[in-house]
Design a protein around this motif. Structure first.
Motif, PDB file in Angstrom:
ATOM      1  N   GLU A  95      20.082  -1.550  32.621  1.00  0.00           N
ATOM      2  CA  GLU A  95      19.992  -3.011  32.568  1.00  0.00           C
ATOM      3  C   GLU A  95      18.765  -3.494  31.799  1.00  0.00           C
ATOM      4  OE1 GLU A  95      20.670  -5.160  36.210  1.00  0.00           O
ATOM      5  OE2 GLU A  95      21.805  -3.496  37.060  1.00  0.00           O
ATOM      6  N   VAL A  96      18.147  -2.599  31.000  1.00  0.00           N
ATOM      7  CA  VAL A  96      16.927  -3.014  30.308  1.00  0.00           C
ATOM      8  C   VAL A  96      17.191  -3.998  29.182  1.00  0.00           C
ATOM      9  CG1 VAL A  96      15.713  -0.901  30.904  1.00  0.00           C
ATOM     10  CG2 VAL A  96      16.994  -0.996  28.779  1.00  0.00           C
ATOM     11  N   GLU A  97      18.439  -4.124  28.752  1.00  0.00           N
ATOM     12  CA  GLU A  97      18.717  -5.104  27.711  1.00  0.00           C
ATOM     13  C   GLU A  97      18.404  -6.515  28.186  1.00  0.00           C
ATOM     14  OE1 GLU A  97      22.864  -3.610  29.037  1.00  0.00           O
ATOM     15  OE2 GLU A  97      20.786  -2.963  29.136  1.00  0.00           O
TER      16      GLU A  97
ATOM     17  N   GLY B 201      17.524   3.157  23.400  1.00  0.00           N
ATOM     18  CA  GLY B 201      18.631   2.690  22.584  1.00  0.00           C
ATOM     19  C   GLY B 201      18.938   1.224  22.815  1.00  0.00           C
ATOM     20  N   ALA B 202      18.892   0.803  24.070  1.00  0.00           N
ATOM     21  CA  ALA B 202      19.152  -0.601  24.387  1.00  0.00           C
ATOM     22  C   ALA B 202      18.090  -1.503  23.767  1.00  0.00           C
ATOM     23  CB  ALA B 202      19.190  -0.796  25.905  1.00  0.00           C
ATOM     24  N   LEU B 203      16.839  -1.061  23.794  1.00  0.00           N
ATOM     25  CA  LEU B 203      15.777  -1.854  23.186  1.00  0.00           C
ATOM     26  C   LEU B 203      15.955  -1.940  21.675  1.00  0.00           C
ATOM     27  CD1 LEU B 203      13.089  -3.376  23.605  1.00  0.00           C
ATOM     28  CD2 LEU B 203      11.923  -1.210  23.132  1.00  0.00           C
ATOM     29  N   ALA B 204      16.318  -0.821  21.061  1.00  0.00           N
ATOM     30  CA  ALA B 204      16.534  -0.819  19.611  1.00  0.00           C
ATOM     31  C   ALA B 204      17.656  -1.775  19.225  1.00  0.00           C
ATOM     32  CB  ALA B 204      16.855   0.600  19.139  1.00  0.00           C
ATOM     33  N   LEU B 205      18.717  -1.824  20.029  1.00  0.00           N
ATOM     34  CA  LEU B 205      19.820  -2.736  19.748  1.00  0.00           C
ATOM     35  C   LEU B 205      19.401  -4.189  19.985  1.00  0.00           C
ATOM     36  CD1 LEU B 205      22.786  -0.773  21.366  1.00  0.00           C
ATOM     37  CD2 LEU B 205      22.370  -1.134  18.914  1.00  0.00           C
ATOM     38  N   ALA B 206      18.589  -4.420  21.006  1.00  0.00           N
ATOM     39  CA  ALA B 206      18.165  -5.787  21.331  1.00  0.00           C
ATOM     40  C   ALA B 206      17.268  -6.372  20.252  1.00  0.00           C
ATOM     41  CB  ALA B 206      17.442  -5.806  22.671  1.00  0.00           C
ATOM     42  N   THR B 207      16.436  -5.538  19.642  1.00  0.00           N
ATOM     43  CA  THR B 207      15.511  -6.036  18.621  1.00  0.00           C
ATOM     44  C   THR B 207      16.092  -5.945  17.216  1.00  0.00           C
ATOM     45  OG1 THR B 207      14.448  -3.852  18.602  1.00  0.00           O
ATOM     46  CG2 THR B 207      13.429  -5.558  19.958  1.00  0.00           C
ATOM     47  N   GLY B 208      16.921  -4.932  16.966  1.00  0.00           N
ATOM     48  CA  GLY B 208      17.602  -4.822  15.687  1.00  0.00           C
ATOM     49  C   GLY B 208      16.802  -4.079  14.625  1.00  0.00           C
ATOM     50  N   PRO B 209      17.452  -3.766  13.511  1.00  0.00           N
ATOM     51  CA  PRO B 209      16.807  -2.977  12.453  1.00  0.00           C
ATOM     52  C   PRO B 209      15.651  -3.687  11.763  1.00  0.00           C
ATOM     53  CG  PRO B 209      18.941  -3.824  11.723  1.00  0.00           C
ATOM     54  CD  PRO B 209      18.857  -4.091  13.190  1.00  0.00           C
TER      55      PRO B 209
ATOM     56  N   ALA C  56      22.433 -10.355  12.251  1.00  0.00           N
ATOM     57  CA  ALA C  56      23.603 -11.117  12.689  1.00  0.00           C
ATOM     58  C   ALA C  56      24.815 -10.218  12.904  1.00  0.00           C
ATOM     59  CB  ALA C  56      23.926 -12.205  11.664  1.00  0.00           C
ATOM     60  N   LEU C  57      25.018  -9.270  12.006  1.00  0.00           N
ATOM     61  CA  LEU C  57      26.150  -8.350  12.145  1.00  0.00           C
ATOM     62  C   LEU C  57      26.015  -7.503  13.404  1.00  0.00           C
ATOM     63  CD1 LEU C  57      26.664  -7.176   8.454  1.00  0.00           C
ATOM     64  CD2 LEU C  57      28.241  -8.547   9.846  1.00  0.00           C
ATOM     65  N   LEU C  58      24.804  -7.050  13.692  1.00  0.00           N
ATOM     66  CA  LEU C  58      24.592  -6.267  14.909  1.00  0.00           C
ATOM     67  C   LEU C  58      24.833  -7.118  16.150  1.00  0.00           C
ATOM     68  CD1 LEU C  58      23.771  -3.742  16.416  1.00  0.00           C
ATOM     69  CD2 LEU C  58      21.361  -4.344  16.042  1.00  0.00           C
ATOM     70  N   ALA C  59      24.345  -8.350  16.135  1.00  0.00           N
ATOM     71  CA  ALA C  59      24.571  -9.249  17.274  1.00  0.00           C
ATOM     72  C   ALA C  59      26.060  -9.496  17.503  1.00  0.00           C
ATOM     73  CB  ALA C  59      23.840 -10.569  17.044  1.00  0.00           C
ATOM     74  N   LEU C  60      26.806  -9.721  16.423  1.00  0.00           N
ATOM     75  CA  LEU C  60      28.244  -9.946  16.540  1.00  0.00           C
ATOM     76  C   LEU C  60      28.957  -8.694  17.058  1.00  0.00           C
ATOM     77  CD1 LEU C  60      28.888 -11.956  13.259  1.00  0.00           C
ATOM     78  CD2 LEU C  60      29.001 -12.828  15.608  1.00  0.00           C
ATOM     79  N   ALA C  61      28.501  -7.520  16.602  1.00  0.00           N
ATOM     80  CA  ALA C  61      29.109  -6.278  17.076  1.00  0.00           C
ATOM     81  C   ALA C  61      28.859  -6.076  18.561  1.00  0.00           C
ATOM     82  CB  ALA C  61      28.543  -5.097  16.276  1.00  0.00           C
ATOM     83  N   LEU C  62      27.666  -6.375  19.001  1.00  0.00           N
ATOM     84  CA  LEU C  62      27.344  -6.260  20.423  1.00  0.00           C
ATOM     85  C   LEU C  62      28.186  -7.231  21.252  1.00  0.00           C
ATOM     86  CD1 LEU C  62      23.447  -5.960  20.266  1.00  0.00           C
ATOM     87  CD2 LEU C  62      25.070  -4.153  20.826  1.00  0.00           C
ATOM     88  N   GLN C  63      28.315  -8.444  20.760  1.00  0.00           N
ATOM     89  CA  GLN C  63      29.084  -9.455  21.477  1.00  0.00           C
ATOM     90  C   GLN C  63      30.558  -9.031  21.585  1.00  0.00           C
ATOM     91  OE1 GLN C  63      28.060 -12.074  23.080  1.00  0.00           O
ATOM     92  NE2 GLN C  63      30.059 -12.871  23.614  1.00  0.00           N
ATOM     93  N   ALA C  64      31.071  -8.408  20.532  1.00  0.00           N
ATOM     94  CA  ALA C  64      32.482  -8.026  20.523  1.00  0.00           C
ATOM     95  C   ALA C  64      32.747  -6.755  21.317  1.00  0.00           C
ATOM     96  CB  ALA C  64      32.942  -7.817  19.078  1.00  0.00           C
ATOM     97  N   ALA C  65      31.764  -5.847  21.347  1.00  0.00           N
ATOM     98  CA  ALA C  65      32.010  -4.532  21.931  1.00  0.00           C
ATOM     99  C   ALA C  65      31.596  -4.382  23.374  1.00  0.00           C
ATOM    100  CB  ALA C  65      31.285  -3.453  21.097  1.00  0.00           C
ATOM    101  N   LEU C  66      30.644  -5.197  23.834  1.00  0.00           N
ATOM    102  CA  LEU C  66      30.088  -5.003  25.173  1.00  0.00           C
ATOM    103  C   LEU C  66      30.559  -6.065  26.135  1.00  0.00           C
ATOM    104  CD1 LEU C  66      26.392  -4.072  24.313  1.00  0.00           C
ATOM    105  CD2 LEU C  66      28.308  -2.541  24.752  1.00  0.00           C
ATOM    106  N   ALA C  67      30.670  -5.665  27.388  1.00  0.00           N
ATOM    107  CA  ALA C  67      30.966  -6.595  28.470  1.00  0.00           C
ATOM    108  C   ALA C  67      29.849  -6.472  29.497  1.00  0.00           C
ATOM    109  CB  ALA C  67      32.312  -6.287  29.122  1.00  0.00           C
ATOM    110  N   SER C  68      28.846  -7.344  29.400  1.00  0.00           N
ATOM    111  CA  SER C  68      27.705  -7.275  30.313  1.00  0.00           C
ATOM    112  C   SER C  68      28.069  -7.940  31.633  1.00  0.00           C
ATOM    113  CB  SER C  68      26.477  -7.969  29.690  1.00  0.00           C
ATOM    114  OG  SER C  68      26.101  -7.322  28.496  1.00  0.00           O
ATOM    115  N   PRO C  69      27.611  -7.366  32.767  1.00  0.00           N
ATOM    116  CA  PRO C  69      27.996  -7.909  34.083  1.00  0.00           C
ATOM    117  C   PRO C  69      27.189  -9.116  34.526  1.00  0.00           C
ATOM    118  CG  PRO C  69      26.630  -5.945  34.341  1.00  0.00           C
ATOM    119  CD  PRO C  69      26.871  -6.105  32.861  1.00  0.00           C
ATOM    120  N   TRP C  70      26.243  -9.607  33.718  1.00  0.00           N
ATOM    121  CA  TRP C  70      25.475 -10.760  34.121  1.00  0.00           C
ATOM    122  C   TRP C  70      25.751 -11.957  33.217  1.00  0.00           C
ATOM    123  CZ3 TRP C  70      23.360  -6.006  32.943  1.00  0.00           C
ATOM    124  CH2 TRP C  70      22.959  -5.842  31.618  1.00  0.00           C
TER     125      TRP C  70
END
Length: 213
Positions: free
Chosen positions: A171-173, A124-132, A199-213
């Motif tokens: 942490e595979v993202e 799932g993380a890989l699918a989100l990182a690469t996008g549709p 772009a919409l997916l990237a913005l959603a990830l940026q808004a929804a996730l808090a990555s620890p790195w």
């Protein structure tokens, strides 16, 4: 191959793995030239990369696949050279890998849920990182039997190997940023629809996730 915005940019801007990904992409790009000199240069880049990230070991087979037999000898020699220099300086790469694995399993690796991450979380993380766009690109390239499938397919196989190895529990993202540019070669290109979706997916990830790195 196509060019498209990747949601992985959300993590690429803050992870040192981006440097490793750039080195991996450069090595594979050199290998695609299928010349001994380029194979040697690719091997040197991979050898340096192996001293930066153990994950680079999974990029070596990709470079060998796209490089062809003519480059195998020079590429292997190139990979061996930096490792030999490191060994002469006192660092034995296999011992470092074994020690890292021991520390991993003594710590967070043994605590994270293996089944969920292997079957759902990591893919799932890989699918989100690469996008549709990349997912659609794989389907299109398969239908057309496009030659970019050689590189992207080899990268996907190495991702699968990393996943089942259990050395990538979470942490595979960022860890799999090594493979994202190699998978993205199947993307359908700079089309407005795909650009908007990415772009919409990237913005959603940026808004929804808090990555620890």
């Amino acid at each position: 191959c196509g060019q498209v915005l990747l949601p992985a940019a959300v993590w690429a801007a803050t992870a040192l793995d981006t440097v490793f990904a750039a080195l991996a992409a450069a090595a594979v790009a050199l290998a695609t030239r299928r010349r001994p000199a380029a194979g040697l240069a690719a091997g040197l880049a991979l050898g340096v990369g192996l001293l930066l990230s153990y994950g680079m070991a999974l990029v070596v087979p990709i470079a060998l696949v796209v490089g062809g037999r003519r480059t195998w000898g020079p590429m292997v020699a190139g990979v061996a050279a930096p490792l030999a220099v490191a060994a002469a300086a006192g660092f034995w790469w296999p011992a470092g890998l074994a020690a890292t694995g021991g520390r991993y399993w003594a710590g967070i690796g043994a605590q994270r849920p293996a089944l969920y991450l292997t079957l759902v979380g990591n893919p799932g993380a890989l699918a989100l990182a690469t996008g549709p766009a990349v997912a659609a690109g794989f389907a299109l390239a398969w239908a057309r039997r496009d030659r970019v499938l050689v590189m992207a397919g080899a990268a996907l196989a190495m991702v699968a190997l990393a996943d089942v190895s259990q050395m990538d529990r979470g942490e595979v993202e960022r860890i799999w940023l090594l493979f994202v540019p190699l998978l993205a070669v199947v993307a359908p290109g700079r089309r407005r629809g795909w650009l908007a979706a990415q772009a919409l997916l990237a913005l959603a990830l940026q808004a929804a996730l808090a990555s620890p790195w």
